[in-house]
Design a protein around this motif. Structure first.
Motif, PDB file in Angstrom:
ATOM      1  N   THR B  41       0.837  -1.200   0.000  1.00  0.00           N
ATOM      2  CA  THR B  41       0.000   0.000   0.000  1.00  0.00           C
ATOM      3  C   THR B  41       0.872   1.250   0.000  1.00  0.00           C
ATOM      4  O   THR B  41       2.041   1.221   0.391  1.00  0.00           O
ATOM      5  N   LEU B  42       0.273   2.349  -0.424  1.00  0.00           N
ATOM      6  CA  LEU B  42       0.984   3.622  -0.409  1.00  0.00           C
ATOM      7  C   LEU B  42       1.374   4.005   1.011  1.00  0.00           C
ATOM      8  O   LEU B  42       2.465   4.542   1.250  1.00  0.00           O
ATOM      9  N   ALA B  43       0.497   3.688   1.968  1.00  0.00           N
ATOM     10  CA  ALA B  43       0.813   3.997   3.368  1.00  0.00           C
ATOM     11  C   ALA B  43       2.090   3.277   3.811  1.00  0.00           C
ATOM     12  O   ALA B  43       2.937   3.860   4.488  1.00  0.00           O
ATOM     13  N   ASP B  44       2.254   2.031   3.366  1.00  0.00           N
ATOM     14  CA  ASP B  44       3.494   1.308   3.664  1.00  0.00           C
ATOM     15  C   ASP B  44       4.701   2.047   3.094  1.00  0.00           C
ATOM     16  O   ASP B  44       5.751   2.156   3.732  1.00  0.00           O
ATOM     17  N   ALA B  45       4.536   2.515   1.865  1.00  0.00           N
ATOM     18  CA  ALA B  45       5.662   3.168   1.188  1.00  0.00           C
ATOM     19  C   ALA B  45       6.090   4.442   1.906  1.00  0.00           C
ATOM     20  O   ALA B  45       7.269   4.782   1.923  1.00  0.00           O
ATOM     21  N   LEU B  46       5.124   5.111   2.494  1.00  0.00           N
ATOM     22  CA  LEU B  46       5.412   6.424   3.072  1.00  0.00           C
ATOM     23  C   LEU B  46       5.808   6.364   4.544  1.00  0.00           C
ATOM     24  O   LEU B  46       6.124   7.402   5.131  1.00  0.00           O
ATOM     25  N   ARG B  47       5.819   5.165   5.105  1.00  0.00           N
ATOM     26  CA  ARG B  47       6.131   5.044   6.529  1.00  0.00           C
ATOM     27  C   ARG B  47       7.505   5.651   6.819  1.00  0.00           C
ATOM     28  O   ARG B  47       8.499   5.337   6.177  1.00  0.00           O
ATOM     29  N   GLY B  48       7.571   6.530   7.785  1.00  0.00           N
ATOM     30  CA  GLY B  48       8.850   7.131   8.163  1.00  0.00           C
ATOM     31  C   GLY B  48       9.192   8.402   7.406  1.00  0.00           C
ATOM     32  O   GLY B  48      10.147   9.089   7.762  1.00  0.00           O
ATOM     33  N   CYS B  49       8.436   8.721   6.357  1.00  0.00           N
ATOM     34  CA  CYS B  49       8.739   9.943   5.595  1.00  0.00           C
ATOM     35  C   CYS B  49       8.264  11.185   6.332  1.00  0.00           C
ATOM     36  O   CYS B  49       7.265  11.152   7.042  1.00  0.00           O
ATOM     37  N   TYR B  50       8.969  12.278   6.124  1.00  0.00           N
ATOM     38  CA  TYR B  50       8.555  13.545   6.711  1.00  0.00           C
ATOM     39  C   TYR B  50       7.599  14.326   5.822  1.00  0.00           C
ATOM     40  O   TYR B  50       7.008  15.304   6.243  1.00  0.00           O
ATOM     41  N   GLY B  51       7.481  13.896   4.605  1.00  0.00           N
ATOM     42  CA  GLY B  51       6.537  14.557   3.718  1.00  0.00           C
ATOM     43  C   GLY B  51       6.369  13.730   2.466  1.00  0.00           C
ATOM     44  O   GLY B  51       7.267  12.975   2.081  1.00  0.00           O
ATOM     45  N   ALA B  52       5.201  13.847   1.825  1.00  0.00           N
ATOM     46  CA  ALA B  52       4.943  13.123   0.581  1.00  0.00           C
ATOM     47  C   ALA B  52       4.311  14.089  -0.409  1.00  0.00           C
ATOM     48  O   ALA B  52       3.280  14.701  -0.111  1.00  0.00           O
ATOM     49  N   LEU B  53       4.952  14.225  -1.562  1.00  0.00           N
ATOM     50  CA  LEU B  53       4.459  15.132  -2.586  1.00  0.00           C
ATOM     51  C   LEU B  53       3.886  14.308  -3.725  1.00  0.00           C
ATOM     52  O   LEU B  53       4.600  13.543  -4.375  1.00  0.00           O
ATOM     53  N   ALA B  54       2.593  14.464  -3.980  1.00  0.00           N
ATOM     54  CA  ALA B  54       1.945  13.711  -5.058  1.00  0.00           C
ATOM     55  C   ALA B  54       1.890  14.571  -6.316  1.00  0.00           C
ATOM     56  O   ALA B  54       1.487  15.729  -6.275  1.00  0.00           O
ATOM     57  N   LEU B  55       2.292  13.978  -7.431  1.00  0.00           N
ATOM     58  CA  LEU B  55       2.193  14.692  -8.701  1.00  0.00           C
ATOM     59  C   LEU B  55       0.851  14.409  -9.334  1.00  0.00           C
ATOM     60  O   LEU B  55       0.431  13.256  -9.417  1.00  0.00           O
ATOM     61  N   THR B  56       0.201  15.445  -9.792  1.00  0.00           N
ATOM     62  CA  THR B  56      -1.096  15.265 -10.438  1.00  0.00           C
ATOM     63  C   THR B  56      -1.147  16.142 -11.682  1.00  0.00           C
ATOM     64  O   THR B  56      -0.563  17.229 -11.722  1.00  0.00           O
ATOM     65  N   ALA B  57      -1.809  15.633 -12.707  1.00  0.00           N
ATOM     66  CA  ALA B  57      -1.850  16.361 -13.971  1.00  0.00           C
ATOM     67  C   ALA B  57      -2.943  17.420 -13.977  1.00  0.00           C
ATOM     68  O   ALA B  57      -2.960  18.302 -14.817  1.00  0.00           O
ATOM     69  N   ARG B  58      -3.862  17.302 -13.030  1.00  0.00           N
ATOM     70  CA  ARG B  58      -4.944  18.294 -13.016  1.00  0.00           C
ATOM     71  C   ARG B  58      -5.323  18.600 -11.575  1.00  0.00           C
ATOM     72  O   ARG B  58      -5.153  17.785 -10.664  1.00  0.00           O
ATOM     73  N   SER B  59      -5.815  19.773 -11.391  1.00  0.00           N
ATOM     74  CA  SER B  59      -6.259  20.174 -10.069  1.00  0.00           C
ATOM     75  C   SER B  59      -7.548  19.417  -9.757  1.00  0.00           C
ATOM     76  O   SER B  59      -8.452  19.316 -10.564  1.00  0.00           O
ATOM     77  N   ARG B  60      -7.610  18.822  -8.574  1.00  0.00           N
ATOM     78  CA  ARG B  60      -8.809  18.057  -8.205  1.00  0.00           C
ATOM     79  C   ARG B  60      -9.403  18.645  -6.932  1.00  0.00           C
ATOM     80  O   ARG B  60      -8.941  19.647  -6.426  1.00  0.00           O
ATOM     81  N   GLU B  61     -10.388  17.968  -6.454  1.00  0.00           N
ATOM     82  CA  GLU B  61     -10.980  18.446  -5.196  1.00  0.00           C
ATOM     83  C   GLU B  61     -10.058  18.074  -4.049  1.00  0.00           C
ATOM     84  O   GLU B  61     -10.269  17.103  -3.343  1.00  0.00           O
ATOM     85  N   LEU B  62      -9.010  18.859  -3.908  1.00  0.00           N
ATOM     86  CA  LEU B  62      -8.023  18.596  -2.878  1.00  0.00           C
ATOM     87  C   LEU B  62      -8.264  19.519  -1.699  1.00  0.00           C
ATOM     88  O   LEU B  62      -8.905  20.559  -1.834  1.00  0.00           O
ATOM     89  N   ALA B  63      -7.690  19.132  -0.575  1.00  0.00           N
ATOM     90  CA  ALA B  63      -7.831  19.960   0.618  1.00  0.00           C
ATOM     91  C   ALA B  63      -7.245  21.347   0.389  1.00  0.00           C
ATOM     92  O   ALA B  63      -7.804  22.349   0.816  1.00  0.00           O
ATOM     93  N   THR B  64      -6.090  21.389  -0.260  1.00  0.00           N
ATOM     94  CA  THR B  64      -5.464  22.672  -0.579  1.00  0.00           C
ATOM     95  C   THR B  64      -5.109  22.661  -2.056  1.00  0.00           C
ATOM     96  O   THR B  64      -4.939  21.597  -2.647  1.00  0.00           O
ATOM     97  N   PRO B  65      -5.009  23.824  -2.675  1.00  0.00           N
ATOM     98  CA  PRO B  65      -4.630  23.839  -4.092  1.00  0.00           C
ATOM     99  C   PRO B  65      -3.223  23.269  -4.263  1.00  0.00           C
ATOM    100  O   PRO B  65      -2.384  23.432  -3.372  1.00  0.00           O
ATOM    101  N   PRO B  66      -2.947  22.609  -5.383  1.00  0.00           N
ATOM    102  CA  PRO B  66      -1.589  22.118  -5.604  1.00  0.00           C
ATOM    103  C   PRO B  66      -0.615  23.281  -5.825  1.00  0.00           C
ATOM    104  O   PRO B  66      -1.015  24.380  -6.198  1.00  0.00           O
ATOM    105  N   LEU B  67       0.646  23.011  -5.555  1.00  0.00           N
ATOM    106  CA  LEU B  67       1.699  23.973  -5.863  1.00  0.00           C
ATOM    107  C   LEU B  67       2.255  23.660  -7.249  1.00  0.00           C
ATOM    108  O   LEU B  67       2.136  22.535  -7.740  1.00  0.00           O
ATOM    109  N   TRP B  68       2.922  24.623  -7.858  1.00  0.00           N
ATOM    110  CA  TRP B  68       3.698  24.315  -9.057  1.00  0.00           C
ATOM    111  C   TRP B  68       4.942  23.541  -8.641  1.00  0.00           C
ATOM    112  O   TRP B  68       5.423  23.652  -7.510  1.00  0.00           O
ATOM    113  N   ALA B  69       5.449  22.750  -9.578  1.00  0.00           N
ATOM    114  CA  ALA B  69       6.555  21.831  -9.288  1.00  0.00           C
ATOM    115  C   ALA B  69       7.730  22.531  -8.595  1.00  0.00           C
ATOM    116  O   ALA B  69       8.311  21.986  -7.650  1.00  0.00           O
TER     117      ALA B  69
END
Lengths: 222, 222
Positions: B41-69
């Motif tokens: 699972t993605l949660a397994d992959a992120l265990r121990g990380c201090y941050g996770a940045l997801a790349l998305t091709a389009r703005s979706r109904e996210l909690a906050t607007p995405p940043l530029w790369a």
């Protein structure tokens, strides 16, 4: 290149088009391939351009130091105010030759892991087009200069170089049998100088007048 | 990712490894594949990380607007002071699900052509790793040129200018009674070019030879 909004693809001695494999890989960018142009030489490709930025994976001899991709993109974006500019990439296997690098007035490197620094061609094109897109979007309004001159086009500088070479041979300064590095050095100097149109005209006028009145000290034909 | 100096690859429900096709395409980055880890699972992959940045091709109904790369990379680089961070990419076909996006605390988009905005996976990874590399390092010092030459001294450039002026007068290109701005323009050009000693010598040699062989078209003394 299409993802970053660029559309003009010129292939120097590329394979014949249409190419079924290229079309299959182009996904929804087939329009770029359809409009692509094949030319015989890099000089043909650069005709009319105001600047040509060559991507190289390593610093080489007789280039002024290359810029990093981001700085280079900013500089090319400035030149775009005047007209077309070119990003020049070598093929996947051998990259650009030293002669091709010399023809381009500017050189850029993509910062990379020193232990594994060679991006493949598609990756280098993607990064450079991305930097160009950002540089063009961040371009501030042009500052007004009292001495705002138009940069010389690539082919105008090539014309000047050809006239200097011809004059240097005629007057005996340059032996065409042993040309040495004179022209390469002048090319390098002019690239660094970012020649303006007026300056090219002045230099061409001076050289032409000197050449017309020159009798030549040596005769290389004998 | 290896070209940008990153080595830890984690595959969430990826194909079994080793994978012959992946190895063939990895070129000289087989070490990354060999060390890659598969997790459920993605949660397994992120265990121990201090941050996770997801790349998305389009703005979706996210909690906050995405940043530029670029901004996102700067923010992730700050987080790297504390420990591991993750760049999270979806697969080529469907990208990341809304659930996966929600697990990552940060979202980024790569600026692109609105009419054709979807980079393929490899291209997006390359651009994002490039931005992370730059964000992590201060922009490095300019690459060293192999052909570092000695700059010309001020008086050497003045000598060159004097010889050009003299030759231009002798051959009739420059009227000393109406000199115009020729010398001013050349001075400006040479200043901008940061002439090197060798270049001054080459230009003086060329001008001297042209001048010696010139008969002159005009005689300003009459």
């Amino acid at each position: 290149m299409k993802t970053m909004g660029f559309t003009r693809l010129i292939l120097v001695q590329g394979p014949p088009l249409p190419d079924p494999q290229a079309e299959a890989m182009a996904s929804n960018a087939g329009d770029i391939l359809e409009a692509a142009v094949r030319v015989a030489t890099l000089a043909d490709a650069l005709r009319g351009c105001y600047g040509a930025l060559a991507l190289t994976a390593r610093s080489r001899e007789l280039a002024t130091p290359p810029l990093w991709a981001r700085e280079a993109a900013a500089e090319m974006a400035q030149l775009c105010r005047h007209g077309d500019v070119a990003l020049v990439f070598g093929n996947e296997t051998t990259g650009l030759s030293n002669e091709e690098l010399a023809i381009c007035g500017r050189w850029a490197m993509i910062p990379a892991n020193p232990a594994y620094s060679s991006l493949n061609l598609a990756a280098a094109v993607q990064v450079m087009c991305y930097e160009m897109r950002l540089a063009l979007s961040e371009l501030p309004a042009a500052p007004q200069s009292c001495a705002a001159d138009i940069p010389a086009r690539h082919d105008e500088i090539e014309g000047l170089l050809a006239e200097i070479e011809s004059a240097a041979i005629t007057c005996g300064f340059l032996d065409p049998q042993r040309p040495g590095r004179l022209m390469l050095r002048l090319r390098r100097l002019f690239a660094r100088a970012r020649l303006e149109k007026n300056e090219v005209n002045i230099l061409r006028g001076l050289i032409a007048t000197l050449a017309r009145t020159s009798r030549g000290d040596f005769d290389h034909s004998t």
